[in-house]
Write an enzyme that holds these catalytic residues in place. Structure first.
Site, PDB file in Angstrom:
ATOM      1  CG  MET A 169      -1.862  -1.209   1.457  1.00  0.00           C
ATOM      2  SD  MET A 169      -3.417  -0.808   2.076  1.00  0.00           S
ATOM      3  CE  MET A 169      -2.710  -0.409   3.555  1.00  0.00           C
ATOM      4  CG  HIS A 227       7.023  -2.111   2.206  1.00  0.00           C
ATOM      5  ND1 HIS A 227       6.724  -0.995   2.882  1.00  0.00           N
ATOM      6  CD2 HIS A 227       5.582  -2.778   2.415  1.00  0.00           C
ATOM      7  CE1 HIS A 227       5.459  -0.894   3.385  1.00  0.00           C
ATOM      8  NE2 HIS A 227       4.978  -2.023   3.088  1.00  0.00           N
ATOM      9  CG  MET A 260      11.184  -1.774  10.072  1.00  0.00           C
ATOM     10  SD  MET A 260      12.227  -1.795   8.517  1.00  0.00           S
ATOM     11  CE  MET A 260      13.773  -1.470   9.523  1.00  0.00           C
ATOM     12  CB  SER A 313       2.989   2.242   6.323  1.00  0.00           C
ATOM     13  OG  SER A 313       3.767   1.169   5.088  1.00  0.00           O
ATOM     14  NE  ARG A 314      -2.560   1.689   9.939  1.00  0.00           N
ATOM     15  CZ  ARG A 314      -2.908   0.967   9.289  1.00  0.00           C
ATOM     16  NH1 ARG A 314      -2.138  -0.097   9.099  1.00  0.00           N
ATOM     17  NH2 ARG A 314      -3.946   0.889   8.499  1.00  0.00           N
TER      18      ARG A 314
HETATM   19  P1  AMP Z   1       1.478  -2.953   3.585  1.00  0.00           P
HETATM   20  O1  AMP Z   1       1.977  -1.907   2.503  1.00  0.00           O
HETATM   21  O2  AMP Z   1       1.625  -2.538   5.045  1.00  0.00           O
HETATM   22  O3  AMP Z   1       0.226  -3.571   3.107  1.00  0.00           O
HETATM   23  O4  AMP Z   1       2.382  -4.360   3.442  1.00  0.00           O
HETATM   24  C1  AMP Z   1       2.748  -4.861   2.189  1.00  0.00           C
HETATM   25  C2  AMP Z   1       3.670  -6.217   2.519  1.00  0.00           C
HETATM   26  O5  AMP Z   1       4.703  -5.755   3.268  1.00  0.00           O
HETATM   27  C3  AMP Z   1       2.786  -7.132   3.351  1.00  0.00           C
HETATM   28  O6  AMP Z   1       3.042  -8.472   2.671  1.00  0.00           O
HETATM   29  C4  AMP Z   1       3.333  -6.929   4.799  1.00  0.00           C
HETATM   30  O7  AMP Z   1       3.019  -8.155   5.391  1.00  0.00           O
HETATM   31  C5  AMP Z   1       4.863  -6.811   4.418  1.00  0.00           C
HETATM   32  N1  AMP Z   1       5.449  -6.234   5.374  1.00  0.00           N
HETATM   33  C6  AMP Z   1       5.060  -4.955   6.192  1.00  0.00           C
HETATM   34  N2  AMP Z   1       5.863  -4.433   7.021  1.00  0.00           N
HETATM   35  C7  AMP Z   1       6.882  -5.517   7.130  1.00  0.00           C
HETATM   36  C8  AMP Z   1       8.185  -5.775   7.988  1.00  0.00           C
HETATM   37  N3  AMP Z   1       8.293  -5.145   9.099  1.00  0.00           N
HETATM   38  N4  AMP Z   1       8.834  -6.862   7.819  1.00  0.00           N
HETATM   39  C9  AMP Z   1       8.510  -7.722   6.466  1.00  0.00           C
HETATM   40  N5  AMP Z   1       7.462  -7.526   5.803  1.00  0.00           N
HETATM   41  C10 AMP Z   1       6.609  -6.443   6.042  1.00  0.00           C
END
Ligand code: AMP
Length: 380
Positions: free
Chosen positions: A75, A82, A250, A252-253
């Site tokens: 997202m 990511h 880690m 995004s929030r």
């Molecule tokens: P998001 O943009 O938050 O929807 O995350 C996109 C992808 O990145 C999802 O598969 C999450 O599980 C993965 N992700 C988010 N944070 C982490 C992290 N700290 N370590 C590994 N993968 C992550």
């Protein structure tokens, strides 16, 4: 068969030999001329595809050339977690597509869709830097991020504006009961939205492999179940959680956390790690394992409660769980041969008072932040 491809800027030309060995030059193989018609944006060497047809055409051409595609759905608001997924995808596929789409249907009506961080420019810069670093290594045939798929909501939800209402109209993928427990109990439309958007992305991009982070463990199980139950022709790859040095996963929030709230944010990971140590020391009963995690959280809550509004951070525990590694059903006892998932979520409240010189996060620390995390107990 040979295809001559050039970038939209005609800055360089790349030769792709189809059906034999890929001949990669220092340029990026993206079949861009064929896609350029419907592309609304083009950022240096990584094309940004915004509509379904262009994305499909792009993938079809790669598949016809026997090239594999890895998809990393995100997202946006990209961070090192990511990028670790993208790196792994690059290691395992000829081409990598990163999708950036803030999916409205996974946000509840009262959730933070409007305040979700959008950092388009820095996201693109991160992905370009990653491509540049690969290029600098000059490894023959090394994979690149070949496209960013950033669809519009009209493209993703063509028939009607997407709903966040639980009984709202639309075509959705629901997984029961996995989608309605734990995170799903706290956020009733969340997994319906995640499964639906991933089904759409998988159908559009047709990836050979899809990449998800262990951080969102229930999401990984939802995706695996969806792929299995709907016979989707893709392999789900799950990668470890990337953490800051103090253990905070880690996310995004995390940008919403100013210095004060950031300082206590690793408490959830500490609690889950205490629970994992409890298991490692031989305990198998849920009550003991839960107690170890609760003790850590409660001690921090008591410590904060003694401070005044200008210094404290208040948080609530949403849930703690000791669950089966596939169904996420709660366990009374961990079987050593099966292992378990220890997971939890806390809600860190907005600060009550902010000091004049205080370093606040995005949104001035007025936005509550829900943190979730998990630790796996491996099967032995
Ligand atoms: P998001 O943009 O938050 O929807 O995350 C996109 C992808 O990145 C999802 O598969 C999450 O599980 C993965 N992700 C988010 N944070 C982490 C992290 N700290 N370590 C590994 N993968 C992550």
């Amino acid at each position: 068969m040979r295809l001559l491809i050039d970038t939209a800027k005609s800055s360089r030309t790349v030769l792709l030999v189809v059906g034999t060995v890929c001949a990669r030059t220092t340029g990026t193989i993206t079949l861009q001329r064929n896609c350029a018609r419907n592309m609304s944006t083009h950022i240096k060497d990584i094309p940004v595809i915004r509509d379904v047809r262009s994305m499909r055409d792009f993938s079809k051409r790669l598949h016809r050339a026997s090239q594999s595609i890895g998809l990393v759905p995100t997202m946006g608001a990209l961070h090192a977690g990511h990028l670790s997924l993208v790196r792994q995808a690059l290691a395992e596929n000829d081409h990598v597509v990163v999708s950036i789409y803030v999916n409205p249907t996974q946000f509840g009506v009262n959730e933070d869709l409007n305040s979700y961080p959008e950092t388009w420019d820095s996201d693109i810069a991160s992905l370009r830097t990653l491509n540049d670093s690969i290029e600098a290594q000059r490894v023959p045939c090394a994979s690149r991020i070949s496209a960013i798929f950033a669809p519009t909501t009209k493209a993703m939800y063509p028939l009607q504006p997407p709903t966040s209402e639980i009984d709202g109209p639309g075509s959705f993928v629901t997984l029961s009961p996995l989608g309605s427990i734990l995170e799903g109990a706290s956020r009733p439309v969340f997994f319906r939205g995640v499964a639906t958007v991933c089904m759409k992305l998988f159908n559009i991009v047709a990836p050979d492999n899809v990449y998800f982070g262990q951080k969102d463990v229930q999401q990984t199980l939802v995706i695996k179940q969806m792929v299995r139950d709907f016979h989707l022709d893709t392999t789900v790859r799950i990668l470890p959680t990337s953490r800051d040095a103090d253990g905070l996963a880690m996310s995004s929030r995390n940008v919403y956390l100013g210095v004060r709230r950031r300082a206590i944010a690793p408490i959830l990971y500490k609690a889950l790690s205490a629970a994992a140590e409890c298991v490692a020391s031989g305990h198998r009963a849920r009550v003991d394992i839960m107690e170890a995690a609760r003790e850590v959280l409660l001690a921090e809550q008591l410590r904060q409660a003694k401070l005044d509004g200008e210094h404290r951070v208040l948080f609530d525990v949403d849930y703690l769980s000791v669950a089966d590694r596939e169904s996420m059903n709660e366990l009374d006892q961990i079987e050593a041969s099966k292992g378990a998932i220890l997971s939890g979520a806390i809600k860190v409240h907005a600060l009550e008072q902010v000091g004049p010189d205080e370093l606040t996060g995005a949104g001035g620390d007025k936005i509550a932040v829900r943190l979730l995390d998990n630790v796996l107990v491996p099967a032995s």
